[in-house]
Design a protein around this motif. Structure first.
Motif, short mmCIF file in Angstrom:
data_model
loop_
_atom_site.label_atom_id
_atom_site.label_comp_id
_atom_site.label_asym_id
_atom_site.label_seq_id
_atom_site.Cartn_x
_atom_site.Cartn_y
_atom_site.Cartn_z
N MET A 70 -33.82 -17.12 17.40
CA MET A 70 -33.08 -15.95 16.97
C MET A 70 -32.79 -15.09 18.18
O MET A 70 -33.60 -14.99 19.08
N ARG A 71 -31.65 -14.49 18.13
CA ARG A 71 -31.22 -13.63 19.23
C ARG A 71 -30.82 -12.29 18.62
O ARG A 71 -30.09 -12.26 17.61
N ILE A 72 -31.31 -11.20 19.20
CA ILE A 72 -30.94 -9.87 18.70
C ILE A 72 -30.48 -8.98 19.84
O ILE A 72 -30.88 -9.14 20.98
N VAL A 73 -29.61 -8.04 19.49
CA VAL A 73 -29.19 -6.98 20.38
C VAL A 73 -29.57 -5.69 19.69
O VAL A 73 -29.12 -5.41 18.57
N ILE A 74 -30.43 -4.91 20.34
CA ILE A 74 -30.94 -3.67 19.78
C ILE A 74 -30.26 -2.50 20.50
O ILE A 74 -30.24 -2.46 21.73
N GLN A 75 -29.73 -1.57 19.73
CA GLN A 75 -29.17 -0.36 20.32
C GLN A 75 -29.83 0.85 19.69
O GLN A 75 -29.93 0.94 18.45
N ARG A 76 -30.31 1.74 20.56
CA ARG A 76 -30.85 3.02 20.06
C ARG A 76 -29.66 3.88 19.73
O ARG A 76 -28.76 4.07 20.56
N VAL A 77 -29.62 4.40 18.50
CA VAL A 77 -28.45 5.13 18.05
C VAL A 77 -28.80 6.53 17.52
O VAL A 77 -29.89 6.75 17.02
N SER A 78 -27.82 7.41 17.65
CA SER A 78 -27.92 8.72 16.99
C SER A 78 -27.51 8.58 15.53
O SER A 78 -28.02 9.28 14.66
N HIS A 79 -26.57 7.66 15.27
CA HIS A 79 -26.19 7.28 13.91
C HIS A 79 -25.43 5.97 13.97
O HIS A 79 -24.88 5.61 15.02
N ALA A 80 -25.41 5.25 12.85
CA ALA A 80 -24.69 3.98 12.76
C ALA A 80 -24.36 3.72 11.30
O ALA A 80 -25.07 4.18 10.39
N SER A 81 -23.28 2.98 11.08
CA SER A 81 -22.90 2.63 9.71
C SER A 81 -22.13 1.31 9.72
O SER A 81 -21.60 0.89 10.74
N VAL A 82 -22.09 0.70 8.54
CA VAL A 82 -21.31 -0.52 8.35
C VAL A 82 -20.47 -0.34 7.09
O VAL A 82 -20.98 0.08 6.05
N THR A 83 -19.18 -0.64 7.23
CA THR A 83 -18.22 -0.50 6.14
C THR A 83 -17.61 -1.86 5.83
O THR A 83 -17.25 -2.61 6.74
N ILE A 84 -17.51 -2.17 4.54
CA ILE A 84 -16.92 -3.43 4.09
C ILE A 84 -15.83 -3.09 3.07
O ILE A 84 -16.11 -2.39 2.09
N ASP A 85 -14.63 -3.56 3.32
CA ASP A 85 -13.49 -3.29 2.42
C ASP A 85 -13.32 -1.80 2.15
O ASP A 85 -13.08 -1.38 1.01
#
Length: 150
Positions: A1-16
């Motif tokens: 498994m490979r992951i990319v980790i980002q420290r965020v102030s905020h994040a979201s995912v939108t679908i359709d």
């Protein structure tokens, strides 16, 4: 498994056009799974993510884990992390796991992170056309591969 980790102030995912998940301060993690991966890989990465000290302490030093910082986690499946780009200009994804392997392992990884974090992690939708937005804080971006444990 490979992951990319980002420290965020905020994040979201939108679908359709609909927001599926959103977090404030925390970690946004892209996850790529190959056929050879198993629950041992997910467990190792989960332990590393939960213990990773990338949040500032009282002195402004990255010394706190996601638990200590009381942050959130958003996990997005990302088969393109296993892109092969050595031949030609069009990436090949033959190393990425097929859905019947990848989906259960992705769900297992998300569930194990939720248990370790003590609350639900946000997720995308495997195989969907997702729009991911984030504000990388730092910036802090760390790549991990369960096949490179040493």
């Amino acid at each position: 498994m490979r992951i990319v980790i980002q420290r965020v102030s905020h994040a979201s995912v939108t679908i359709d056009g609909v927001c599926k998940s959103a977090i404030e301060k925390g970690l946004m993690i892209l996850v790529g799974i190959e056929e050879a991966d198993n629950q041992e890989d997910a467990d190792w990465l989960c332990k590393k993510v939960i213990g990773l000290r990338v949040f500032d302490d009282e002195n402004g030093v990255m010394n706190k884990s996601i638990l200590e910082a009381e942050g959130n986690i958003l996990v997005i499946s990302q088969f393109t992390l296993f892109a092969s780009y050595k031949k030609g200009n069009r990436p090949s994804y033959i190393r990425a796991a097929r859905p019947e392997t990848a989906i259960p392992l992705y769900e297992y990884f998300c569930n194990e992170l939720s248990i370790a974090l003590g609350r639900e992690v946000g997720t995308g939708e495997f195989g969907a056309d997702m729009k991911v937005e984030l504000l990388n804080n730092g910036p802090v971006t760390i790549c991990m591969d369960s096949k490179n444990k040493e």
